[in-house]
Motif scaffolding. Structure first.
Motif, PDB file in Angstrom:
ATOM      1  N   GLN A 103      52.725  13.036  32.120  1.00  0.00           N
ATOM      2  CA  GLN A 103      53.436  12.139  32.006  1.00  0.00           C
ATOM      3  C   GLN A 103      53.001  11.685  33.560  1.00  0.00           C
ATOM      4  OE1 GLN A 103      57.773  12.038  31.076  1.00  0.00           O
ATOM      5  NE2 GLN A 103      56.918  11.516  28.817  1.00  0.00           N
ATOM      6  N   ASP A 137      45.389   9.064  26.713  1.00  0.00           N
ATOM      7  CA  ASP A 137      46.977   8.873  26.719  1.00  0.00           C
ATOM      8  C   ASP A 137      47.061   7.574  25.970  1.00  0.00           C
ATOM      9  OD1 ASP A 137      49.816   8.430  27.384  1.00  0.00           O
ATOM     10  OD2 ASP A 137      48.872   7.545  29.662  1.00  0.00           O
ATOM     11  N   ALA A 159      56.845   7.754  33.213  1.00  0.00           N
ATOM     12  CA  ALA A 159      57.010   9.122  33.393  1.00  0.00           C
ATOM     13  C   ALA A 159      58.000   9.463  33.664  1.00  0.00           C
ATOM     14  CB  ALA A 159      56.205   9.820  34.815  1.00  0.00           C
TER      15      ALA A 159
END
Length: 250
Positions: A132, A227, A237
């Motif tokens: 992330q 992603d 994140a």
């Protein structure tokens, strides 16, 4: 000397600044470190004809190390993200590391370089967190500041998550940028020997490189492939996985 130029420029920026940011202080410390290393090497060169140059460089080295130690002492109590990172990496201060992780988890670390350092910390501890953070860095960093090793960091996270096609592509992008020699056989092993898929991923690796260099990565198809949740509604994140703090050791 490039190191001296950077040091002087940053020092000039700090000259009349009563409240420098943690990043400004971090840069000044690292420029002092770079300059000290450079002068240390130069001071070891003995000039047979111009012996005064050797003495001048020795004095410059002593002065630079004194200035570095002074600034380190002056900033030891700073607890902002950049200085926490500096204290952790230079002095092994686990309390500073914990502060940095807490800052990131609270969404207070926004600088892409610093986010990448936190991602690197998590790379062998929490693959999802590392993934992330690296993806966030890729979307925000300028290519001039991009470290090709981050490609391997994200590849490692995907490998741990058994997303081997993404691991292959990112590793290939790193190899293309660094022009390192590699074993085609070992690379293909990641894909079970699937040469057709390897060819497709080679194209994606080049597309990633182009997108990063051109500054188009945030809107690129290769980002969407890496992603799939790379849209505004995707969780950040810091929302996904709370970090585990490090126990302080003596």
């Amino acid at each position: 000397m490039a190191e001296k130029t950077k040091l002087i420029q940053n020092r000039y920026e700090l000259k009349d600044n009563e409240n420098p940011t943690g990043k400004q202080l971090y840069l000044q410390l690292t420029y002092l470190e770079d300059y000290s290393r450079c002068i240390e090497l130069a001071s070891g060169v003995q000039h047979i004809i111009h012996t005064n140059r050797t003495a001048d460089r020795a004095r410059a080295f002593r002065l630079s190390t004194q200035n570095l130690s002074l600034l380190q002492d002056q900033t030891r109590e700073r607890q902002d993200p950049f200085m926490s990172y500096y204290q952790w990496t230079r002095f092994g201060d686990t309390a500073a590391l914990n502060r940095l992780l807490e800052h990131e988890n609270a969404g207070e670390v926004t600088d892409p370089f610093l986010l990448a350092q936190v991602a690197t910390y998590y790379s062998n501890r929490n693959a999802i967190k590392a993934q992330q953070l690296y993806l966030k860095v890729f979307a925000e960093i300028q290519y001039d500041d991009f470290d090709v090793n981050w490609l391997l960091g994200l590849a490692s996270a995907y490998r741990q998550l058994q997303l081997l096609d993404k691991a292959f592509m990112l590793t290939k992008a790193n190899l293309l940028l660094t022009q390192q020699k590699y074993s085609e056989e070992k690379m293909l092993a990641l894909l079970g020997g699937n040469k057709t898929l390897a060819t497709e991923l080679d194209l994606k690796a080049q597309a990633l490189i182009d997108a990063l260099k051109n500054g188009t990565y945030p809107q690129s198809p290769v980002r969407q492939w890496l992603d799939p949740q790379a849209v505004d509604k995707a969780p950040t994140a810091t929302e996904a996985v709370p970090p585990a703090l490090v126990e302080k050791t003596d």
